[in-house]
Design a protein around this motif. Sequence first.
Motif: not given
Length: 266
Positions: A197-216
Amino acid sequence: MQLVPVADTQLAVLQQGEGPPVLLVHGFPLDHSMWKYQIEHLARTHRVIAPDLRGLGQSPVAGSPVTMERFADDLALLLEALGVQQPVLYLGLSMGGYIAWEMLRRHRQRLRGLVLCDTKAQADTPEAAQARRQMAETILRQGMQPLEQAMRQKLWAPHSTTRRDEDLEHVQQVIARTNPRGAAAALLGMAQRADATELLPRIDLPVLVVCGEQDVLSPPEQMEAMARAIPGAHFALIPQAGHMAPLENPAEVNARLDRFVQSLDN
Ligand code: MLT
């Protein structure tokens, strides 16, 4: 598939196409074939590298536990062995996302961009880690059937008009054929993975987050929050899909990938 010597073992890897390199990192307990529609699509314009991770698919079992750090180091060594010099676009699904965090920590120079599919940044709770250790023991004793059944309940959207039944059955067969020792080693590795979690704000790359609408397993609210924590990240919610979004709705995932790849080139 080609077998490439990496560290103390060999990795089976499929390579297709020419162009900027793309590395496709599958989830657990799967293999490269979960990316079949992205391999086909991206190989028209890219050099696609789709390995089976250590102990999974056609790659031999070597050691236990296999930590996310070990998987990431294997991938960096694989890129070196294949003579890949340019940084790669890294696509990871679920456990492939957990490994992405270690690529960022240990091999950042190897990365050009990240596509994080159906994954999370949090470490396991103590209860989840314990359940993984129990499942590791169970499959070592009884074989893959209990895990294959558990995954059948969790991987797929209950309703999808875009998924093909043969793809679902293929993945379930991949799970059933997995060497229990390889799957147990990865379960023990995931149980001890670090929180990212602490890494997320420090990511300095282009990022695409993909999520299935029904992902449990990695639900949309959680993944959207993850995307918000990463500077500049795009979020794509995929209809008609669960945890296996790239396979359940390939047309939508590939369209979102195309847009992301174009933004990288501009
Ligand atoms: C995966 O798809 O890689 C698994 O669901 C990951 C996990 O068990 O946390």
